[in-house]
Design a protein around this motif. Structure first.
Motif, PDB file in Angstrom:
ATOM      1  N   LYS A  11     -59.063   5.617 -25.039  1.00  0.00           N
ATOM      2  CA  LYS A  11     -59.909   4.227 -25.675  1.00  0.00           C
ATOM      3  C   LYS A  11     -62.129   4.346 -24.940  1.00  0.00           C
ATOM      4  O   LYS A  11     -62.344   3.882 -26.195  1.00  0.00           O
ATOM      5  CB  LYS A  11     -59.414   3.138 -26.393  1.00  0.00           C
ATOM      6  CG  LYS A  11     -60.533   1.830 -26.959  1.00  0.00           C
ATOM      7  CD  LYS A  11     -59.153   0.781 -27.579  1.00  0.00           C
ATOM      8  CE  LYS A  11     -59.520  -0.139 -28.141  1.00  0.00           C
ATOM      9  NZ  LYS A  11     -58.640  -1.679 -28.519  1.00  0.00           N
ATOM     10  N   GLU A  12     -61.472   3.681 -23.616  1.00  0.00           N
ATOM     11  CA  GLU A  12     -62.583   3.677 -23.288  1.00  0.00           C
ATOM     12  C   GLU A  12     -63.475   4.040 -23.646  1.00  0.00           C
ATOM     13  O   GLU A  12     -64.553   3.970 -23.689  1.00  0.00           O
ATOM     14  CB  GLU A  12     -61.961   2.556 -21.763  1.00  0.00           C
ATOM     15  CG  GLU A  12     -63.238   2.388 -21.118  1.00  0.00           C
ATOM     16  CD  GLU A  12     -62.889   2.394 -19.221  1.00  0.00           C
ATOM     17  OE1 GLU A  12     -63.589   2.520 -17.850  1.00  0.00           O
ATOM     18  OE2 GLU A  12     -61.451   2.167 -19.061  1.00  0.00           O
ATOM     19  N   GLU A  13     -63.372   5.785 -23.433  1.00  0.00           N
ATOM     20  CA  GLU A  13     -63.837   6.846 -23.036  1.00  0.00           C
ATOM     21  C   GLU A  13     -64.485   6.835 -23.877  1.00  0.00           C
ATOM     22  O   GLU A  13     -66.071   7.614 -24.692  1.00  0.00           O
ATOM     23  CB  GLU A  13     -63.196   7.572 -22.399  1.00  0.00           C
ATOM     24  CG  GLU A  13     -62.897   7.731 -20.694  1.00  0.00           C
ATOM     25  CD  GLU A  13     -61.578   6.957 -20.520  1.00  0.00           C
ATOM     26  OE1 GLU A  13     -60.726   6.813 -20.745  1.00  0.00           O
ATOM     27  OE2 GLU A  13     -61.209   6.447 -19.119  1.00  0.00           O
ATOM     28  N   CYS A  14     -63.758   6.593 -25.595  1.00  0.00           N
ATOM     29  CA  CYS A  14     -64.345   7.329 -26.849  1.00  0.00           C
ATOM     30  C   CYS A  14     -64.815   5.986 -27.278  1.00  0.00           C
ATOM     31  O   CYS A  14     -66.539   6.422 -27.961  1.00  0.00           O
ATOM     32  CB  CYS A  14     -63.139   7.114 -27.274  1.00  0.00           C
ATOM     33  SG  CYS A  14     -61.929   8.415 -27.168  1.00  0.00           S
ATOM     34  N   LEU A  15     -65.043   4.572 -26.726  1.00  0.00           N
ATOM     35  CA  LEU A  15     -66.166   3.950 -26.917  1.00  0.00           C
ATOM     36  C   LEU A  15     -67.296   3.868 -26.038  1.00  0.00           C
ATOM     37  O   LEU A  15     -68.117   3.572 -26.621  1.00  0.00           O
ATOM     38  CB  LEU A  15     -65.191   2.416 -26.797  1.00  0.00           C
ATOM     39  CG  LEU A  15     -63.915   2.250 -27.866  1.00  0.00           C
ATOM     40  CD1 LEU A  15     -63.301   0.709 -27.386  1.00  0.00           C
ATOM     41  CD2 LEU A  15     -64.819   1.856 -29.641  1.00  0.00           C
TER      42      LEU A  15
END
Length: 138
Positions: A11-15
């Motif tokens: 999630k962190e990397e996708c955002l």
């Protein structure tokens, strides 16, 4: 994409890099769930404005550094050279060391098929090098 159970792991990397989120998740899932890669980590590469995936191949224990990419993303020899150069300047030592000479592209097609391409960085030969090698004089 957000509804997939593994999305929380990325999630962190996708955002952080939304333009590359879809292919990041697809290649990650393929490596972890289909290819059974081990010791898989997502590494942020701010200079490239995307993430790479590092993991161990289950059959040969080779460590791979994978750049997720869509088949529609344009690549040229100059862009590949810039990519190798940028990786060598990243702060994360896994990127500096791992991409010094070899990277793998996980290319996601429109039908979700993923093709892996291993690329090695090499120095161009001087015009006389090929002839010297062929004649045994170099």
């Amino acid at each position: 994409m957000e509804s997939h159970p593994k999305f929380e792991e990325l999630k962190e990397e996708c955002l952080l890099f939304p333009d590359h989120a879809e292919q990041l998740l697809q290649v990650y899932l393929d490596l972890v769930e289909s290819k059974d890669f081990e010791d898989v980590h997502v590494i942020q590469a701010p200079l490239l404005e995307r993430c790479l995936i590092e993991g161990l191949h289950p059959d040969n224990s080779n460590r791979y550094l994978v750049i997720p990419s869509l088949v529609s993303e344009p690549w040229s020899v100059a862009k590949l050279d810039d990519t190798f150069s940028a990786l060598s300047m990243e702060q994360d030592p896994r990127l500096k060391d791992g991409a010094a000479s070899r990277i793998t592209f996980g290319v996601v097609a429109a039908d979700s098929t993923i093709t892996y391409l291993n690329l090695q960085r090499s120095r161009p030969r001087k015009s006389g090098d090929a002839m010297a090698s062929a004649t045994g004089t170099g």
